[in-house]
Scaffold this active site. Sequence first.
Site, PDB file in Angstrom:
ATOM      1  CG  ASN A 207     -22.921  -9.012  23.076  1.00 36.99           C
ATOM      2  OD1 ASN A 207     -23.071  -8.082  23.861  1.00 36.99           O
ATOM      3  ND2 ASN A 207     -21.734  -9.556  22.833  1.00 36.99           N
ATOM      4  CG  ASP A 276     -18.246 -17.459  22.906  1.00 33.89           C
ATOM      5  OD1 ASP A 276     -17.241 -17.197  23.585  1.00 33.89           O
ATOM      6  OD2 ASP A 276     -19.367 -17.653  23.403  1.00 33.89           O
ATOM      7  CE  LYS A 286     -24.060  -1.519   2.014  1.00 37.47           C
ATOM      8  NZ  LYS A 286     -24.938  -0.426   1.662  1.00 37.47           N
ATOM      9  CG  PHE A 319     -19.816 -11.018  34.914  1.00 36.79           C
ATOM     10  CD1 PHE A 319     -18.675 -10.435  35.445  1.00 36.79           C
ATOM     11  CD2 PHE A 319     -21.056 -10.549  35.330  1.00 36.79           C
ATOM     12  CE1 PHE A 319     -18.772  -9.406  36.370  1.00 36.79           C
ATOM     13  CE2 PHE A 319     -21.165  -9.527  36.252  1.00 36.79           C
ATOM     14  CZ  PHE A 319     -20.021  -8.954  36.773  1.00 36.79           C
ATOM     15  CE  LYS A 333     -20.111 -20.314  30.140  1.00 36.72           C
ATOM     16  NZ  LYS A 333     -21.047 -19.263  29.790  1.00 36.72           N
ATOM     17  CE  LYS A 337     -14.274 -20.844  29.569  1.00 41.44           C
ATOM     18  NZ  LYS A 337     -15.119 -20.027  28.750  1.00 41.44           N
TER      19      LYS A 337
HETATM   20  O1  PMT Z   1     -23.254  -4.589  29.845  1.00 43.96           O
HETATM   21  P1  PMT Z   1     -24.604  -4.753  30.498  1.00 43.96           P
HETATM   22  O2  PMT Z   1     -25.732  -4.336  29.575  1.00 43.96           O
HETATM   23  O3  PMT Z   1     -24.670  -4.082  31.845  1.00 43.96           O
HETATM   24  O4  PMT Z   1     -24.836  -6.301  30.759  1.00 43.96           O
HETATM   25  C1  PMT Z   1     -24.034  -6.973  31.678  1.00 43.96           C
HETATM   26  C2  PMT Z   1     -23.672  -8.388  31.200  1.00 43.96           C
HETATM   27  C3  PMT Z   1     -24.934  -9.219  31.095  1.00 43.96           C
HETATM   28  C4  PMT Z   1     -22.971  -8.325  29.846  1.00 43.96           C
HETATM   29  C5  PMT Z   1     -22.694  -8.991  32.273  1.00 43.96           C
HETATM   30  O5  PMT Z   1     -23.351  -9.007  33.506  1.00 43.96           O
HETATM   31  C6  PMT Z   1     -22.262 -10.404  31.877  1.00 43.96           C
HETATM   32  O6  PMT Z   1     -22.884 -11.381  32.215  1.00 43.96           O
HETATM   33  N1  PMT Z   1     -21.114 -10.509  31.137  1.00 43.96           N
HETATM   34  C7  PMT Z   1     -20.609 -11.772  30.610  1.00 43.96           C
HETATM   35  C8  PMT Z   1     -21.461 -12.236  29.492  1.00 43.96           C
HETATM   36  C9  PMT Z   1     -20.819 -13.390  28.792  1.00 43.96           C
HETATM   37  O7  PMT Z   1     -20.186 -13.188  27.807  1.00 43.96           O
HETATM   38  O8  PMT Z   1     -20.916 -14.535  29.401  1.00 43.96           O
HETATM   39  P2  PMT Z   1     -20.194 -15.894  28.827  1.00 43.96           P
HETATM   40  O9  PMT Z   1     -20.788 -16.942  29.656  1.00 43.96           O
HETATM   41  O10 PMT Z   1     -20.337 -15.969  27.362  1.00 43.96           O
HETATM   42  O11 PMT Z   1     -18.646 -15.684  29.143  1.00 43.96           O
HETATM   43  C10 PMT Z   1     -18.055 -16.155  30.352  1.00 43.96           C
HETATM   44  C11 PMT Z   1     -16.855 -15.305  30.708  1.00 43.96           C
HETATM   45  O12 PMT Z   1     -15.836 -15.501  29.737  1.00 43.96           O
HETATM   46  C12 PMT Z   1     -17.127 -13.812  30.757  1.00 43.96           C
HETATM   47  O13 PMT Z   1     -16.435 -13.280  31.858  1.00 43.96           O
HETATM   48  C13 PMT Z   1     -16.568 -13.317  29.443  1.00 43.96           C
HETATM   49  O14 PMT Z   1     -16.070 -11.965  29.564  1.00 43.96           O
HETATM   50  C14 PMT Z   1     -15.415 -14.287  29.178  1.00 43.96           C
HETATM   51  N2  PMT Z   1     -15.135 -14.547  27.756  1.00 43.96           N
HETATM   52  C15 PMT Z   1     -16.097 -15.033  26.939  1.00 43.96           C
HETATM   53  C16 PMT Z   1     -15.811 -15.329  25.632  1.00 43.96           C
HETATM   54  C17 PMT Z   1     -14.496 -15.135  25.159  1.00 43.96           C
HETATM   55  N3  PMT Z   1     -14.177 -15.396  23.900  1.00 43.96           N
HETATM   56  N4  PMT Z   1     -13.561 -14.653  25.990  1.00 43.96           N
HETATM   57  C18 PMT Z   1     -13.853 -14.372  27.280  1.00 43.96           C
HETATM   58  O15 PMT Z   1     -12.980 -13.928  28.038  1.00 43.96           O
END
Ligand code: PMT
Length: 398
Positions: A207, A276, A286, A319, A333, A337
């Site tokens: 991403n 995810d 390849k 986040f 979330k 969580k």
């Molecule tokens: O890195 P930059 O370019 O500065 O950009 C910053 C950012 C946009 C990446 C950051 O500010 C941000 O929003 N990060 C979380 C993005 C994200 O994955 O959001 P989510 O809604 O998919 O995940 C929610 C939370 O679960 C996040 O804290 C993530 O780290 C966590 N997660 C998600 C999926 C997973 N399989 N395991 C996790 O722990």
Amino acid sequence: MTEGKRVVLGVTGGIAAYKAAELTRVLVKKGVFVKVIMTGHAKEFISPLTFQVLSGNPVFSDMFSQEYYDMNHISLAEYGDVMVVAPATANIIGKMATGIADDLLSTVLLATKAPIVACPAMNDNMYTHGVVQENIAKLKKHGVQFVAPGYGELACKLEGVGRLADIADIVEAIEAAWTEKDLRGEHILVTAGPTREPFDPVRFITNYSSGKMGYALATMAARRGAEVILISGPSSLPVPRGVTFISVASALEMRDALMTHLEGTTAIIKAAAVADYRPAVLSESKIKKKGPLTLQLERNPDIIAEIGAKKENRVLVGFAMESEDLVENARAKLIAKNMDLIVANDLHQSGAGFQCDTNIIKILDPQGGVEEIPLMDKMDIANRILDRVKILTNAKRS
Ligand code: PMT
């Protein structure tokens, strides 16, 4: 934070004196007021006029000059939020370690109560000499902070340790030196960047995360005195000074690293954009092009949910990157969580989210509170998040 701060920069007589001009320029560009003191030997290497032009201030050198006496009402020893010596020769280090004050710079260094950052640069035989190392060790005990020199080609054409540290590292040490250590005692684990989910030896799903948000959090937490572990997916950013850095690629690697380092942490901040899903099959060779390709994906572990389930006394901050219903989705979330806070950023808001140096966030808590933080630099955003973390870690301790 940095703008409006004041630095007294001592320049001593080494070939790296010319690099102090660049340091002055960088500091002034950040809005720092810089006053320069040059030793007599430094003036053999670079003209005071260079520093005068770059700093916009007169340059001081002679203890008994009219100039110095004219500005005595703002003593140089009291002027700086930080005093920096760059380059610091073996001579000035020796004087500082023995309390010799026989010129303007050594006198101001002895008289100042400001934090001192010394940046040695010299021939490697001199730098590694037992006496110089003893002097450095003694000064460290007295609170002087050193930015160690780097390895490379020296002025004498030999390779060795003794090159002035990178300007970016010196600036980081200066910014850390004037920052209040209000997170001392905290052990903060930060995740940053994207993950890479490979499906053959040359291709992967990822991403747009650059790591900037997470690196800003790690940088500011370390500056504020916390012990910081930064677990980062692939990013081109330099490793922040003073953090333990763990590089990972995939979500599974990030999960392993996190679980290995969970013990002893007081707060976990998950700024990483974790994939995810990952390809269900990783081809050893390849994959050749022959018409359409369908990739079967399987779920990655939800790392933050796993930590939330065994959170104990830690503060857990997640986040949420959303493209619609920001607050509602983030709140779901947060609750599901077991997070203490969630930082919501909106994919469609200009100046927020992926890649940019700024962000616009809403911090949600389980009690229904929403703190709106307008557009600001990710470093400032990081500080606002850490302020909230500090309140929570203190509350959990008491
Ligand atoms: O890195 P930059 O370019 O500065 O950009 C910053 C950012 C946009 C990446 C950051 O500010 C941000 O929003 N990060 C979380 C993005 C994200 O994955 O959001 P989510 O809604 O998919 O995940 C929610 C939370 O679960 C996040 O804290 C993530 O780290 C966590 N997660 C998600 C999926 C997973 N399989 N395991 C996790 O722990």
